[in-house]
Design an enzyme around this catalytic site. Structure first.
Site, PDB file in Angstrom:
ATOM      1  N   ARG A   1      15.374  -5.045   8.386  1.00 22.11           N
ATOM      2  CA  ARG A   1      14.857  -4.205   9.481  1.00 22.11           C
ATOM      3  C   ARG A   1      14.208  -5.088  10.546  1.00 22.11           C
ATOM      4  O   ARG A   1      13.564  -6.079  10.227  1.00 22.11           O
ATOM      5  CB  ARG A   1      13.783  -3.236   8.953  1.00 22.11           C
TER       6      ARG A   1
ATOM      7  N   LYS B   1       0.814  -1.215   0.000  1.00 30.29           N
ATOM      8  CA  LYS B   1       0.000   0.000   0.000  1.00 30.29           C
ATOM      9  C   LYS B   1       0.852   1.272   0.000  1.00 30.29           C
ATOM     10  O   LYS B   1       0.427   2.284  -0.532  1.00 30.29           O
ATOM     11  CB  LYS B   1      -1.026   0.005   1.131  1.00 30.29           C
TER      12      LYS B   1
ATOM     13  N   ARG C   1      12.728  -8.466   2.298  1.00 29.64           N
ATOM     14  CA  ARG C   1      13.046  -7.042   2.160  1.00 29.64           C
ATOM     15  C   ARG C   1      14.392  -6.715   2.797  1.00 29.64           C
ATOM     16  O   ARG C   1      14.748  -7.259   3.831  1.00 29.64           O
ATOM     17  CB  ARG C   1      11.964  -6.201   2.858  1.00 29.64           C
TER      18      ARG C   1
ATOM     19  N   ARG D   1       2.806  -8.604  13.533  1.00 23.03           N
ATOM     20  CA  ARG D   1       2.151  -7.466  12.876  1.00 23.03           C
ATOM     21  C   ARG D   1       0.896  -7.905  12.151  1.00 23.03           C
ATOM     22  O   ARG D   1      -0.103  -7.185  12.129  1.00 23.03           O
ATOM     23  CB  ARG D   1       3.122  -6.782  11.905  1.00 23.03           C
TER      24      ARG D   1
ATOM     25  N   ARG E   1      -5.316   2.922  11.881  1.00 21.91           N
ATOM     26  CA  ARG E   1      -4.995   1.515  12.106  1.00 21.91           C
ATOM     27  C   ARG E   1      -5.931   0.914  13.153  1.00 21.91           C
ATOM     28  O   ARG E   1      -5.862  -0.276  13.429  1.00 21.91           O
ATOM     29  CB  ARG E   1      -3.567   1.404  12.631  1.00 21.91           C
TER      30      ARG E   1
HETATM   31  P1  AMP Z   1       4.221   0.992   8.673  1.00 21.65           P
HETATM   32  O1  AMP Z   1       5.435   1.491   7.981  1.00 21.65           O
HETATM   33  O2  AMP Z   1       2.969   1.733   8.296  1.00 21.65           O
HETATM   34  O3  AMP Z   1       4.031  -0.491   8.544  1.00 21.65           O
HETATM   35  O4  AMP Z   1       4.422   1.289  10.242  1.00 21.65           O
HETATM   36  C1  AMP Z   1       5.518   0.773  10.969  1.00 21.65           C
HETATM   37  C2  AMP Z   1       5.181   0.732  12.449  1.00 21.65           C
HETATM   38  O5  AMP Z   1       4.876   2.057  12.919  1.00 21.65           O
HETATM   39  C3  AMP Z   1       3.947  -0.096  12.818  1.00 21.65           C
HETATM   40  O6  AMP Z   1       4.233  -1.464  12.969  1.00 21.65           O
HETATM   41  C4  AMP Z   1       3.522   0.562  14.123  1.00 21.65           C
HETATM   42  O7  AMP Z   1       4.351   0.141  15.195  1.00 21.65           O
HETATM   43  C5  AMP Z   1       3.813   2.028  13.863  1.00 21.65           C
HETATM   44  N1  AMP Z   1       2.625   2.713  13.270  1.00 21.65           N
HETATM   45  C6  AMP Z   1       2.526   3.269  12.037  1.00 21.65           C
HETATM   46  N2  AMP Z   1       1.315   3.816  11.845  1.00 21.65           N
HETATM   47  C7  AMP Z   1       0.627   3.604  12.994  1.00 21.65           C
HETATM   48  C8  AMP Z   1      -0.706   3.919  13.430  1.00 21.65           C
HETATM   49  N3  AMP Z   1      -1.582   4.552  12.623  1.00 21.65           N
HETATM   50  N4  AMP Z   1      -1.061   3.544  14.679  1.00 21.65           N
HETATM   51  C9  AMP Z   1      -0.201   2.913  15.495  1.00 21.65           C
HETATM   52  N5  AMP Z   1       1.046   2.566  15.158  1.00 21.65           N
HETATM   53  C10 AMP Z   1       1.474   2.907  13.910  1.00 21.65           C
END
Ligand code: AMP
Length: 213
Positions: free
Chosen positions: A160, A13, A127, A171, A88
């Site tokens: 990472r 996404k 990745r 996740r 989220r």
């Molecule tokens: P992403 O790159 O969007 O997968 O985000 C990486 C990490 O950041 C996630 O696994 C969460 O720990 C945190 N994170 C990102 N967006 C949110 C959100 N809207 N609410 C809570 N945690 C978030």
């Protein structure tokens, strides 16, 4: 145009959000990127967020909502934006809805990039990221020219912490429990659309632009 991207972590996404942002000239807002930037810069927010990110857990709503609302209030968001990784949780979606309704506006589309869990685990554990410049690669799909080395800056690539198989499984669990309910939330508001995220990125993008057209 105000667009929300939904989908499991690793569904692609972020890539699609960037392509939409480029095509429609609106900002791509990723809460994950904002948190990672803060981690990199060692800010207080970054240090707090990192504890949750490394475990594959969500950063608490109190921290997340404020940074997002501040971001969408900026001038460059006047004509819309594409949100990637926010909301989220249902409480996050409710806060966003309230803020947008208060300015007499609404979300136009929530787009679910749908990919089965098995594909996600395969994709994410392949990745590799550059700790210096942030460039990302994939050992199967987007390999660097020289194995293990960043094409852009020559640093050694890393897996990472949040892409490790164990973290990815966490996740996904968090996604199914806390984020998937948003599909019903936006279906009730008649803005939910789903695309098949297993197609190649161009085909996924075509499916999305057909929806937005
Ligand atoms: P992403 O790159 O969007 O997968 O985000 C990486 C990490 O950041 C996630 O696994 C969460 O720990 C945190 N994170 C990102 N967006 C949110 C959100 N809207 N609410 C809570 N945690 C978030």
């Amino acid at each position: 145009m105000k667009i929300i991207m939904l989908g499991a972590p690793g569904a692609g996404k972020g890539t699609q959000a960037q392509m939409i942002a480029d095509k429609y000239g609106i900002p791509h807002i990723s809460t994950g990127d904002i948190f990672r930037e803060n981690v990199k810069n060692g800010t207080e927010l970054g240090m707090e967020a990192k504890k949750y990110m490394d475990e594959g857990a969500l950063v608490p709503d109190e921290l997340t909502v404020k940074i997002l609302l501040d971001r969408v209030a900026k001038d460059d968001c006047k004509n819309g934006y594409v949100l990637d990784g926010f909301p989220r949780t249902i409480p996050q979606a409710e806060v966003l809805e309230k803020a947008i309704t208060e300015i007499g506006d609404k979300i136009d589309f929530a787009i679910n990039v749908d990919v089965p869990d098995e594909n996600i685990i395969r994709r994410m554990s392949g990745r590799r990221a550059c700790p210096a410049c942030g460039a990302t690669f994939h050992i199967e799909h987007v390999p660097p020219v020289k194995e293990g080395i960043c094409d852009k800056c020559g640093k050694e690539l890393i897996l990472r912490d949040d892409d490790r198989a164990e973290t990815v499984k966490n996740r996904l669990e968090v996604y199914h429990k806390q984020t998937q309910p948003l599909i019903s939330f936006y279906t009730e508001r008649d803005v939910m659309r789903t695309v098949d995220g297993t197609m190649d990125r161009k085909e996924v993008f075509e499916a999305i632009t057909a929806i937005l057209a």
